[in-house]
Design a protein around this motif. Structure first.
Motif, mmCIF file in Angstrom:
data_model
loop_
_atom_site.group_PDB
_atom_site.id
_atom_site.type_symbol
_atom_site.label_atom_id
_atom_site.label_comp_id
_atom_site.label_asym_id
_atom_site.label_seq_id
_atom_site.Cartn_x
_atom_site.Cartn_y
_atom_site.Cartn_z
ATOM 1 N N VAL A 83 -22.877 -64.336 31.395
ATOM 2 C CA VAL A 83 -23.251 -62.952 31.668
ATOM 3 C C VAL A 83 -22.471 -61.998 30.769
ATOM 4 O O VAL A 83 -23.030 -61.054 30.196
ATOM 5 C CB VAL A 83 -23.020 -62.612 33.150
ATOM 6 C CG1 VAL A 83 -23.206 -61.122 33.403
ATOM 7 C CG2 VAL A 83 -23.964 -63.414 34.040
ATOM 8 N N LEU A 84 -21.179 -62.237 30.639
ATOM 9 C CA LEU A 84 -20.353 -61.397 29.777
ATOM 10 C C LEU A 84 -20.830 -61.439 28.335
ATOM 11 O O LEU A 84 -20.948 -60.409 27.666
ATOM 12 C CB LEU A 84 -18.892 -61.858 29.844
ATOM 13 C CG LEU A 84 -17.981 -61.200 30.868
ATOM 14 C CD1 LEU A 84 -16.644 -61.914 30.918
ATOM 15 C CD2 LEU A 84 -17.772 -59.731 30.528
ATOM 16 N N PHE A 85 -21.102 -62.644 27.859
ATOM 17 C CA PHE A 85 -21.516 -62.781 26.468
ATOM 18 C C PHE A 85 -22.841 -62.068 26.220
ATOM 19 O O PHE A 85 -23.016 -61.390 25.201
ATOM 20 C CB PHE A 85 -21.647 -64.260 26.088
ATOM 21 C CG PHE A 85 -21.973 -64.465 24.644
ATOM 22 C CD1 PHE A 85 -20.978 -64.399 23.680
ATOM 23 C CD2 PHE A 85 -23.279 -64.699 24.230
ATOM 24 C CE1 PHE A 85 -21.270 -64.553 22.336
ATOM 25 C CE2 PHE A 85 -23.586 -64.860 22.892
ATOM 26 C CZ PHE A 85 -22.583 -64.794 21.945
ATOM 27 N N ALA A 86 -23.768 -62.207 27.160
ATOM 28 C CA ALA A 86 -25.089 -61.598 26.981
ATOM 29 C C ALA A 86 -25.049 -60.083 27.119
ATOM 30 O O ALA A 86 -25.857 -59.382 26.502
ATOM 31 C CB ALA A 86 -26.074 -62.189 28.000
ATOM 32 N N GLY A 87 -24.114 -59.562 27.924
ATOM 33 C CA GLY A 87 -24.185 -58.161 28.287
ATOM 34 C C GLY A 87 -23.198 -57.219 27.642
ATOM 35 O O GLY A 87 -23.339 -55.999 27.790
ATOM 36 N N LEU A 88 -22.206 -57.720 26.932
ATOM 37 C CA LEU A 88 -21.184 -56.820 26.386
ATOM 38 C C LEU A 88 -21.631 -56.181 25.070
ATOM 39 O O LEU A 88 -21.957 -54.995 25.014
ATOM 40 C CB LEU A 88 -19.868 -57.570 26.187
ATOM 41 C CG LEU A 88 -18.750 -56.756 25.513
ATOM 42 C CD1 LEU A 88 -18.423 -55.505 26.316
ATOM 43 C CD2 LEU A 88 -17.512 -57.608 25.284
ATOM 44 N N GLU A 89 -21.638 -56.953 24.003
ATOM 45 C CA GLU A 89 -21.952 -56.396 22.675
ATOM 46 C C GLU A 89 -23.385 -55.901 22.587
ATOM 47 O O GLU A 89 -23.671 -54.936 21.875
ATOM 48 C CB GLU A 89 -21.694 -57.446 21.596
ATOM 49 C CG GLU A 89 -20.223 -57.648 21.260
ATOM 50 C CD GLU A 89 -19.699 -56.598 20.285
ATOM 51 O OE1 GLU A 89 -20.423 -55.626 19.996
ATOM 52 O OE2 GLU A 89 -18.555 -56.765 19.826
ATOM 53 N N SER A 90 -24.303 -56.542 23.299
ATOM 54 C CA SER A 90 -25.705 -56.120 23.196
ATOM 55 C C SER A 90 -25.889 -54.702 23.722
ATOM 56 O O SER A 90 -26.594 -53.888 23.109
ATOM 57 C CB SER A 90 -26.616 -57.093 23.938
ATOM 58 O OG SER A 90 -26.281 -57.162 25.307
ATOM 59 N N VAL A 91 -25.258 -54.372 24.856
ATOM 60 C CA VAL A 91 -25.360 -53.010 25.389
ATOM 61 C C VAL A 91 -24.634 -52.027 24.472
ATOM 62 O O VAL A 91 -25.156 -50.952 24.161
ATOM 63 C CB VAL A 91 -24.803 -52.947 26.821
ATOM 64 C CG1 VAL A 91 -24.654 -51.494 27.279
ATOM 65 C CG2 VAL A 91 -25.731 -53.692 27.774
ATOM 66 N N ALA A 92 -23.427 -52.380 24.040
ATOM 67 C CA ALA A 92 -22.678 -51.489 23.148
ATOM 68 C C ALA A 92 -23.464 -51.202 21.873
ATOM 69 O O ALA A 92 -23.511 -50.063 21.388
ATOM 70 C CB ALA A 92 -21.324 -52.111 22.807
ATOM 71 N N THR A 93 -24.110 -52.238 21.324
ATOM 72 C CA THR A 93 -24.890 -52.063 20.105
ATOM 73 C C THR A 93 -26.070 -51.126 20.328
ATOM 74 O O THR A 93 -26.373 -50.272 19.480
ATOM 75 C CB THR A 93 -25.399 -53.430 19.612
ATOM 76 O OG1 THR A 93 -24.277 -54.248 19.297
ATOM 77 C CG2 THR A 93 -26.269 -53.278 18.380
ATOM 78 N N HIS A 94 -26.754 -51.250 21.472
ATOM 79 C CA HIS A 94 -27.893 -50.371 21.733
ATOM 80 C C HIS A 94 -27.449 -48.935 22.024
ATOM 81 O O HIS A 94 -28.202 -47.992 21.747
ATOM 82 C CB HIS A 94 -28.737 -50.932 22.875
ATOM 83 C CG HIS A 94 -29.696 -51.995 22.428
ATOM 84 N ND1 HIS A 94 -29.350 -53.328 22.400
ATOM 85 C CD2 HIS A 94 -30.971 -51.911 21.948
ATOM 86 C CE1 HIS A 94 -30.382 -54.023 21.938
ATOM 87 N NE2 HIS A 94 -31.372 -53.193 21.657
ATOM 88 N N ILE A 95 -26.252 -48.746 22.541
ATOM 89 C CA ILE A 95 -25.727 -47.382 22.662
ATOM 90 C C ILE A 95 -25.530 -46.787 21.270
ATOM 91 O O ILE A 95 -25.982 -45.674 20.973
ATOM 92 C CB ILE A 95 -24.411 -47.354 23.453
ATOM 93 C CG1 ILE A 95 -24.646 -47.751 24.917
ATOM 94 C CG2 ILE A 95 -23.775 -45.955 23.387
ATOM 95 C CD1 ILE A 95 -23.369 -47.914 25.721
#
Length: 400
Positions: A235-247
Motif C-alpha cells: 500500500v505504501l509503495f503504491a500510494g506514496l510517490e504516485s500521489v505526490a507525482t500527481h500533485i
C-alpha cells in the motif's frame, strides 16, 4: 500450463521501452505505436520481449480477461519489464494460489479505503494540508513544492492511515525510494525486505494497542505480522510517490491552463473534474506492473502466447482518441472521463478513494491560498527522474 519460450532478445529489432528521464507533459515517442496497432511487440528495459497494449478498449478488455494475471509457470525465467525484487515477488508460480491470494488481499484492504471512510478523514487531511501550505508560503521563493509539500503531505497521510509511527515515517520514505529505483545500466534495485520487516514490527505492537488504521485492521482479521507488513508495504509503495507525482503534475497543468485553474478557484464544485482530468492527462505513457498470459489469447490479429509478458500502458490509453474527444486538451469539465489510471475491473486500485481525496484536498488548499502558484522554471525544463518505477519529478521549483 503450456509455455513457449521467447526467441533470444537479439533475434529481432523492436521498439524499446525505457525508464530514462523524460520531459513532463510531452507526447511520448510511443504514441506512434498506439496509432500503428492496439497491441505491439516491444523490448523492455530489462531486455526481454513483451506485448505493449496501447489503446483504451484493448487495455480495458484485457483487465477483464482472467487469462492475464501475475502468474508464470517459471517465475525466474519469466520475461521481465524491469529487474526489480519487489516486482519479481508479485509473480506467482501457481495460478489458483495467485488468484486466491489477490482476492484475499483485496478483501482485507478494501474496507480501509471506502469513500465513506475517506470523507471521515477529510477534515484531518485538510487541516494538515492547510498547515503545510502556510509553511510553504513562508519560505523564500522559489521553493521546491515536491520536497516541501507534495511528498511529505502524501507520506504523512498514508503513514497515518496505515498506522506507521511518526518516528518511522522518514525511514519508510527512504526505503521506498530505494525499492523503487531501477538503474538503467544494470536494472538493479534494493529489495523490500527491510520495509516489510519494519512494518511487521509495527503490526506486532498493534496487536497490543490497536487503533483505527490498516495494520490494526489486518491484525484483527488474523493476518500474521509478517504478511501484514507485506500488505502494508505494498500500500505504501503504491500510494506514496504516485500521489505526490500527481500533485506536482496537477499544479503544472493547472498553472499552464489558467482558465481551468480560475474555474476551480471560483467554483469548488469543479474540483472533482480537476482530479479526474489530472489523473487522466498527467502522464502520457508508462507501462504498469507486469502481467502474463496463462493461455494463448487472440486479440486484434495477434496471438499472445501463454507465458508472454503483457504490459498495459494506461498513459497511452488515456490519450486514445477512440475513447476521448480531443484527448490533447486539458479539460476539467470532461464528462464522461473513463480514464484507466486506477485500472479497471478486478485490477481496479483499492486505494483510489484515498488518492482522490488527497488530490482534491491538495489542489483546493494550494490554489485557494496561492492562486498564482506556478513553476519557477520553464515547463520544458522539468523532467522526470530516470531509473525509477514511478517516473516522479525530483523537484518542482515554484513561485506565486
Amino acid at each position: 500450463m503450456p509455455f513457449t519460450p521467447q526467441e533470444p532478445p537479439e533475434s529481432r529489432e523492436l521498439p524499446e521501452l525505457s525508464t530514462e528521464a523524460q520531459p513532463i507533459l510531452c507526447p511520448s515517442r510511443l504514441e506512434g505505436l498506439r496509432e500503428d496497432a492496439p497491441v505491439c511487440r516491444v523490448r523492455t528495459p530489462a531486455g526481454d520481449e513483451a506485448w505493449l497494449v496501447t489503446r483504451h478498449a484493448e487495455a480495458k478488455r484485457l483487465m477483464n480477461d482472467e487469462r492475464v494475471d501475475r502468474y508464470h509457470p517459471d517465475p525466474p525465467a519469466a520475461p521481465k519489464y524491469i529487474k526489480n525484487p519487489l516486482v519479481d515477488m508479485l509473480i506467482g508460480d501457481d495460478l489458483e494460489d495467485t488468484r486466491t491470494g489477490r482476492a484475499r488481499s483485496r478483501s482485507l484492504l478494501t474496507p480501509n479505503f471506502t469513500a465513506r471512510r475517506m470523507e471521515r478523514l477529510r477534515p484531518k487531511v485538510e487541516a494538515l494540508a492547510g498547515a503545510m501550505v502556510e509553511d510553504l508560503a513562508a519560505r523564500e521563493r522559489p521553493v521546491d513544492l515536491h520536497a516541501h509539500f507534495s511528498l511529505p503531505f502524501s507520506l504523512r497521510v498514508i503513514c497515518e492511515l496505515i498506522g506507521v509511527p511518526e518516528d518511522d515515517w522518514q525511514r519508510c520514505a527512504t526505503l521506498l525510494a530505494r525499492i523503487g529505483r531501477t538503474d538503467p545500466k544494470d536494472g538493479t534495485s534494493t529489495g523490500p525486505e527491510a520495509l516489510f520487516a519494519l512494518l511487521g514490527e509495527v503490526a506486532t505492537r498493534k496487536r497490543q494497542e490497536p487503533d483505527e488504521d490498516v495494520l490494526s485492521h489486518l491484525c484483527g482479521a488474523g493476518v500474521p505480522d509478517e504478511h501484514a507488513g507485506m500488505l502494508a508495504g505494498g500500500v505504501l509503495f503504491a500510494g506514496l510517490e504516485s500521489v505526490a507525482t500527481h500533485i506536482d503534475l496537477g499544479v503544472v497543468l493547472l498553472s499552464t491552463n489558467p482558465d481551468q485553474r480560475d474555474a476551480v478557484i471560483k467554483d469548488p464544485a469543479v474540483l472533482g473534474g480537476v482530479v479526474e482530468e489530472v489523473l487522466r492527462s498527467a502522464k502520457r505513457a508508462g507501462a504498469t506492473l507486469p502481467r502474463y498470459a496463462n493461455e494463448d489469447i487472440e486479440i486484434d490479429d495477434v496471438t499472445i502466447r501463454a507465458g508472454d509478458l503483457v504490459l498495459l500502458d494506461f498513459g497511452l490509453a488515456n490519450f486514445d482518441e477512440r475513447a476521448f474527444d480531443a484527448p490533447e486538451a486539458f479539460d476539467v469539465g470532461r464528462s464522461p472521463n473513463r480514464h484507466l489510471t486506477f485500472g479497471h475491473g478486478m485490477w481496479h486500485c483499492t486505494g483510489a478513494p484515498l488518492a482522490r481525496m488527497e488530490l482534491s484536498t491538495a489542489f483546493s488548499v494550494l490554489f485557494s491560498r496561492l492562486p498564482e502558484l506556478r513553476p519557477a522554471v520553464p515547463v520544458d525544463e522539468l523532467w522526470t527522474q530516470g531509473g525509477t518505477m514511478i517516473g516522479a519529478l525530483a523537484e518542482l521549483p515554484v513561485t506565486w
